[in-house]
Design a protein around this motif. Structure first.
Motif, PDB file in Angstrom:
ATOM      1  N   HIS A 107       0.826  -1.213   0.000  1.00 21.79           N
ATOM      2  CA  HIS A 107       0.000   0.000   0.000  1.00 21.79           C
ATOM      3  C   HIS A 107       0.859   1.261   0.000  1.00 21.79           C
ATOM      4  CE1 HIS A 107      -3.919  -1.951   0.731  1.00 21.79           C
ATOM      5  NE2 HIS A 107      -3.152  -2.907   1.246  1.00 21.79           N
ATOM      6  N   HIS A 108       0.427   2.242  -0.751  1.00 23.50           N
ATOM      7  CA  HIS A 108       1.149   3.522  -0.810  1.00 23.50           C
ATOM      8  C   HIS A 108       0.146   4.667  -0.796  1.00 23.50           C
ATOM      9  CE1 HIS A 108       4.736   1.254  -1.840  1.00 23.50           C
ATOM     10  NE2 HIS A 108       3.989   0.602  -2.706  1.00 23.50           N
ATOM     11  N   THR A 109       0.649   5.843  -0.390  1.00 19.80           N
ATOM     12  CA  THR A 109      -0.200   7.035  -0.377  1.00 19.80           C
ATOM     13  C   THR A 109       0.490   8.161  -1.135  1.00 19.80           C
ATOM     14  OG1 THR A 109      -1.110   6.419   1.765  1.00 19.80           O
ATOM     15  CG2 THR A 109      -1.430   8.700   1.071  1.00 19.80           C
ATOM     16  N   LEU A 110      -0.208   8.642  -2.147  1.00 20.35           N
ATOM     17  CA  LEU A 110       0.238   9.840  -2.870  1.00 20.35           C
ATOM     18  C   LEU A 110      -0.549  11.016  -2.288  1.00 20.35           C
ATOM     19  CD1 LEU A 110       1.519  11.381  -5.358  1.00 20.35           C
ATOM     20  CD2 LEU A 110      -0.617  10.830  -6.537  1.00 20.35           C
ATOM     21  N   ARG A 111       0.166  12.054  -1.801  1.00 21.03           N
ATOM     22  CA  ARG A 111      -0.516  13.245  -1.286  1.00 21.03           C
ATOM     23  C   ARG A 111      -0.232  14.402  -2.219  1.00 21.03           C
ATOM     24  NH1 ARG A 111      -1.977  16.329   4.041  1.00 21.03           N
ATOM     25  NH2 ARG A 111      -3.278  14.506   4.230  1.00 21.03           N
ATOM     26  N   VAL A 112      -1.286  15.029  -2.708  1.00 19.65           N
ATOM     27  CA  VAL A 112      -1.112  16.218  -3.551  1.00 19.65           C
ATOM     28  C   VAL A 112      -1.720  17.409  -2.817  1.00 19.65           C
ATOM     29  CG1 VAL A 112      -0.923  15.157  -5.830  1.00 19.65           C
ATOM     30  CG2 VAL A 112      -3.170  15.507  -4.839  1.00 19.65           C
ATOM     31  N   GLU A 113      -1.011  18.561  -2.913  1.00 26.26           N
ATOM     32  CA  GLU A 113      -1.482  19.770  -2.242  1.00 26.26           C
ATOM     33  C   GLU A 113      -1.633  20.867  -3.279  1.00 26.26           C
ATOM     34  OE1 GLU A 113       0.687  20.810   1.377  1.00 26.26           O
ATOM     35  OE2 GLU A 113       1.281  18.699   1.489  1.00 26.26           O
ATOM     36  N   ALA A 114      -2.707  21.629  -3.150  1.00 19.87           N
ATOM     37  CA  ALA A 114      -2.993  22.701  -4.105  1.00 19.87           C
ATOM     38  C   ALA A 114      -3.223  24.007  -3.359  1.00 19.87           C
ATOM     39  CB  ALA A 114      -4.219  22.358  -4.937  1.00 19.87           C
ATOM     40  N   GLU A 115      -2.988  25.085  -4.101  1.00 24.38           N
ATOM     41  CA  GLU A 115      -3.174  26.423  -3.523  1.00 24.38           C
ATOM     42  C   GLU A 115      -3.893  27.246  -4.569  1.00 24.38           C
ATOM     43  OE1 GLU A 115       0.260  28.243  -1.365  1.00 24.38           O
ATOM     44  OE2 GLU A 115       0.002  29.807  -2.886  1.00 24.38           O
ATOM     45  N   ASP A 116      -4.785  28.123  -4.122  1.00 25.68           N
ATOM     46  CA  ASP A 116      -5.420  28.993  -5.115  1.00 25.68           C
ATOM     47  C   ASP A 116      -4.679  30.331  -5.190  1.00 25.68           C
ATOM     48  OD1 ASP A 116      -6.390  30.695  -3.140  1.00 25.68           O
ATOM     49  OD2 ASP A 116      -8.419  29.823  -3.163  1.00 25.68           O
ATOM     50  N   ARG A 117      -5.058  31.161  -6.207  1.00 26.12           N
ATOM     51  CA  ARG A 117      -4.341  32.415  -6.464  1.00 26.12           C
ATOM     52  C   ARG A 117      -5.009  33.593  -5.772  1.00 26.12           C
ATOM     53  NH1 ARG A 117      -0.892  30.995 -10.492  1.00 26.12           N
ATOM     54  NH2 ARG A 117      -1.550  29.316 -11.888  1.00 26.12           N
ATOM     55  N   SER A 118      -5.885  33.358  -4.823  1.00 22.40           N
ATOM     56  CA  SER A 118      -6.567  34.466  -4.153  1.00 22.40           C
ATOM     57  C   SER A 118      -5.639  35.083  -3.101  1.00 22.40           C
ATOM     58  CB  SER A 118      -7.853  33.961  -3.503  1.00 22.40           C
ATOM     59  OG  SER A 118      -7.537  33.195  -2.352  1.00 22.40           O
ATOM     60  N   ARG A 119      -6.099  36.179  -2.545  1.00 20.61           N
ATOM     61  CA  ARG A 119      -5.309  36.916  -1.553  1.00 20.61           C
ATOM     62  C   ARG A 119      -4.970  36.026  -0.354  1.00 20.61           C
ATOM     63  NH1 ARG A 119      -6.784  40.129   2.814  1.00 20.61           N
ATOM     64  NH2 ARG A 119      -8.935  39.512   2.462  1.00 20.61           N
ATOM     65  N   ARG A 120      -5.914  35.150   0.024  1.00 19.05           N
ATOM     66  CA  ARG A 120      -5.705  34.307   1.203  1.00 19.05           C
ATOM     67  C   ARG A 120      -4.829  33.087   0.925  1.00 19.05           C
ATOM     68  NH1 ARG A 120     -11.141  35.775   2.222  1.00 19.05           N
ATOM     69  NH2 ARG A 120     -11.452  36.666   4.289  1.00 19.05           N
ATOM     70  N   ARG A 121      -4.628  32.774  -0.388  1.00 19.71           N
ATOM     71  CA  ARG A 121      -3.864  31.586  -0.784  1.00 19.71           C
ATOM     72  C   ARG A 121      -4.389  30.334  -0.053  1.00 19.71           C
ATOM     73  NH1 ARG A 121      -0.081  31.996  -4.109  1.00 19.71           N
ATOM     74  NH2 ARG A 121       0.770  33.987  -4.756  1.00 19.71           N
ATOM     75  N   ASN A 122      -5.672  30.071  -0.248  1.00 16.52           N
ATOM     76  CA  ASN A 122      -6.304  28.915   0.398  1.00 16.52           C
ATOM     77  C   ASN A 122      -5.661  27.620  -0.102  1.00 16.52           C
ATOM     78  OD1 ASN A 122      -8.625  30.427   1.666  1.00 16.52           O
ATOM     79  ND2 ASN A 122      -8.900  30.956  -0.499  1.00 16.52           N
TER      80      ASN A 122
ATOM     81  N   SER B  46      -5.513  23.142  -0.020  1.00 17.71           N
ATOM     82  CA  SER B  46      -6.177  21.879   0.289  1.00 17.71           C
ATOM     83  C   SER B  46      -5.249  20.734  -0.107  1.00 17.71           C
ATOM     84  CB  SER B  46      -7.517  21.759  -0.451  1.00 17.71           C
ATOM     85  OG  SER B  46      -7.285  21.820  -1.837  1.00 17.71           O
ATOM     86  N   ALA B  47      -5.581  19.544   0.382  1.00 15.74           N
ATOM     87  CA  ALA B  47      -4.744  18.371   0.092  1.00 15.74           C
ATOM     88  C   ALA B  47      -5.641  17.175  -0.194  1.00 15.74           C
ATOM     89  CB  ALA B  47      -3.826  18.072   1.271  1.00 15.74           C
ATOM     90  N   LEU B  48      -5.117  16.241  -0.985  1.00 17.25           N
ATOM     91  CA  LEU B  48      -5.865  15.017  -1.305  1.00 17.25           C
ATOM     92  C   LEU B  48      -4.914  13.823  -1.204  1.00 17.25           C
ATOM     93  CD1 LEU B  48      -8.435  13.600  -2.588  1.00 17.25           C
ATOM     94  CD2 LEU B  48      -7.261  13.904  -4.778  1.00 17.25           C
ATOM     95  N   ASP B  49      -5.375  12.777  -0.543  1.00 19.62           N
ATOM     96  CA  ASP B  49      -4.595  11.540  -0.475  1.00 19.62           C
ATOM     97  C   ASP B  49      -5.151  10.524  -1.475  1.00 19.62           C
ATOM     98  OD1 ASP B  49      -2.952  12.513   1.435  1.00 19.62           O
ATOM     99  OD2 ASP B  49      -3.870  11.440   3.119  1.00 19.62           O
ATOM    100  N   VAL B  50      -4.290  10.014  -2.324  1.00 22.45           N
ATOM    101  CA  VAL B  50      -4.674   8.953  -3.268  1.00 22.45           C
ATOM    102  C   VAL B  50      -3.929   7.689  -2.841  1.00 22.45           C
ATOM    103  CG1 VAL B  50      -4.685   8.216  -5.684  1.00 22.45           C
ATOM    104  CG2 VAL B  50      -4.917  10.648  -5.114  1.00 22.45           C
ATOM    105  N   THR B  51      -4.667   6.668  -2.453  1.00 19.84           N
ATOM    106  CA  THR B  51      -4.000   5.440  -2.018  1.00 19.84           C
ATOM    107  C   THR B  51      -4.049   4.399  -3.136  1.00 19.84           C
ATOM    108  OG1 THR B  51      -6.021   4.614  -1.031  1.00 19.84           O
ATOM    109  CG2 THR B  51      -4.528   5.808   0.422  1.00 19.84           C
ATOM    110  N   PHE B  52      -3.017   3.602  -3.224  1.00 20.16           N
ATOM    111  CA  PHE B  52      -2.984   2.537  -4.230  1.00 20.16           C
ATOM    112  C   PHE B  52      -2.086   1.407  -3.740  1.00 20.16           C
ATOM    113  CE2 PHE B  52       1.288   3.224  -5.892  1.00 20.16           C
ATOM    114  CZ  PHE B  52       1.559   4.526  -5.511  1.00 20.16           C
ATOM    115  N   VAL B  53      -2.187   0.295  -4.426  1.00 21.66           N
ATOM    116  CA  VAL B  53      -1.381  -0.884  -4.106  1.00 21.66           C
ATOM    117  C   VAL B  53      -0.440  -1.141  -5.275  1.00 21.66           C
ATOM    118  CG1 VAL B  53      -1.452  -3.387  -3.703  1.00 21.66           C
ATOM    119  CG2 VAL B  53      -3.158  -1.900  -2.636  1.00 21.66           C
ATOM    120  N   SER B  54       0.823  -1.364  -4.995  1.00 22.52           N
ATOM    121  CA  SER B  54       1.761  -1.717  -6.070  1.00 22.52           C
ATOM    122  C   SER B  54       2.141  -3.188  -5.966  1.00 22.52           C
ATOM    123  CB  SER B  54       3.013  -0.843  -6.014  1.00 22.52           C
ATOM    124  OG  SER B  54       3.826  -1.214  -4.922  1.00 22.52           O
TER     125      SER B  54
END
Ligand SMILES: [Zn+2]
Length: 421
Positions: free
Chosen positions: A119-134, A136-144
């Motif tokens: 089992h593995h976990t890929l974590r991706v994080e994103a930021e928006d271009r607004s003043r607050r720079r909000n 978020s993150a998403l975990d994608v799990t998979f089996v190799s």
């Protein structure tokens, strides 16, 4: 609060010279930049099944053009993310203008070859271009899985008599699709319900060689493919002993000679082969197979007996001929489903039972088929009565056992059926 409002006012004023539509869009953009508190949304479908080698993870990012990937980690270790990871500017999004409705998501390529299986976990994080720079993150799990299944074979005979059925037990250490070839012929593979270790697949391979197979080496090739696509191969060699085939010179009455050879014979052979090639994955019978007639019925022709017809044609007998008075009940050799009940030019009124696992029994020259297609028949139940229909010179039962279409020695099958799990 005053400073942002001033900035907003300034933006609106500078926009005055352009069109209304442009001004509205610019204003909306500015308001969003100033006030947005909603983090961007990351989405990715769960990878289907185990992965091997390199594979792509599509990542959708909204709002369009206002957010970008800032980081990605695999099991906590940083990954290099594509240089342009904004949903607005990504060069990996084809179809701009052409297919405007669907936007291909970003794609991250992961190579599992260097990872341990599991089992593995890929974590991706994103930021928006607004003043607050909000953020978020998403975990994608998979089996190799980059390890090929391990195959172990038990019960492989060192020698095999031509025409005799054989059974191999094969254990595979993970769920896998097994392909077995004896020479050029694909063998029947059935999955046993009994599983050994967890995830282990116990497989039974059933096969028979044609009765006229010459003595020599038969190469058995086993290939196991797991759900990730890893393949392993196992090769074993079996010595085949040619069967000693009794020879019959047959004198067929002129009225029946037309049925013995030629297109009628080959047509019926291919019809039956097609009927019996399917492998029903469940086994309908249990215990050993029995004879279709009382022990008193004399065997007049054995399996594989060579028949030389008056016109020079040679045929190897695909079953047993058992002599019995007309009308003697013919009993199902094991529980099965009726796959055929009808008339054939050579075999006359015939019943075929499908017992599952690619095993079939055939009863020919009956007075009438006593059962109907699709009907379930239990062991010992009559399927018809001994007759002399079709290519026959007197009342007898022609009885065949077939493994995925290949006729095998019925007596040898009876013996083997006692040993099957
Ligand atoms: Zn026969």
């Amino acid at each position: 609060m005053l400073a942002p409002l001033l900035i907003l006012g300034l933006l609106v004023c500078t926009a005055g010279a352009a069109g209304v539509a442009w001004r509205t869009g610019y204003l909306e953009e500015a308001v969003w930049w100033l006030t947005n508190a909603t983090p961007p949304v990351l989405d990715s479908p769960a990878p289907a099944g185990p992965q091997r080698g390199a594979f792509e993870v599509p990542v959708a990012l909204t709002p369009e053009g206002r957010a970008f990937l800032v980081a990605a980690t695999l099991d906590g270790a940083p990954l290099t993310i594509p240089a342009s990871s904004s949903t607005a500017a990504s060069p990996q999004r084809p179809g701009r203008g052409g297919d405007a409705g669907t936007e291909a998501p970003l794609r991250l390529t992961l190579d599992t070859a260097a990872l341990p299986d599991g089992h593995h976990t890929l974590r991706v994080e994103a930021e928006d271009r607004s003043r607050r720079r909000n953020r978020s993150a998403l975990d994608v799990t998979f089996v190799s899985d980059n390890t090929a299944p391990r195959i172990s074979v038990t019960g492989a005979p060192a020698r095999l008599r031509a025409g005799a059925p054989t059974a191999l037990r094969i254990a595979v250490d993970e769920p896998a699709q097994l392909d077995v070839h004896g020479g050029d012929t694909q063998w029947t593979v059935v999955q046993l319900p009994l599983a050994g270790a967890e995830h282990a697949a116990n497989l039974l391979v059933l096969a028979g060689t044609p009765p006229n197979t010459a003595s020599g080496e038969l190469v058995l090739r086993l290939a196991a493919r797991d759900t990730a696509g890893n393949v392993s191969e196992h090769v074993t060699r079996v010595l085949v002993d040619a069967a000693t085939l009794p020879r019959q010179a047959l004198v067929v009455p002129a009225s029946l000679a037309a049925l013995a050879t030629g297109p009628v014979a080959t047509g019926e052979a291919s019809q039956l082969a097609a009927l019996m090639v399917g492998v029903r994955p469940d086994r309908l019978w249990s215990g050993e197979f029995r004879m279709p007639l009382p022990a008193a019925a004399a065997r007049t022709t054995g399996f594989g007996d060579r028949r030389d017809y008056a016109d020079g044609h040679v045929v190897f007998h695909g079953g047993f001929d058992l002599a019995a008075p007309e009308g003697t009940p013919v009993l199902a050799v094991a529980t099965g489903a009726v796959a055929f009940a009808g008339s054939l030019p050579q075999r006359g009124n015939t019943v075929v039972l499908d017992h599952g696992w690619g095993v079939y029994s055939l009863y020919a020259h009956l007075v009438q088929p006593g059962v109907q297609v699709g009907q379930m028949v239990t062991q010992g139940q009559p399927v018809g009565a001994v007759g002399s229909t079709g290519l026959s010179t007197g009342p007898h039962l022609h009885w065949e056992i077939r493994l995925r279409g290949q006729a095998v020695d019925p007596a040898a099958w009876l013996a083997l059926s006692r040993e099957l799990p």
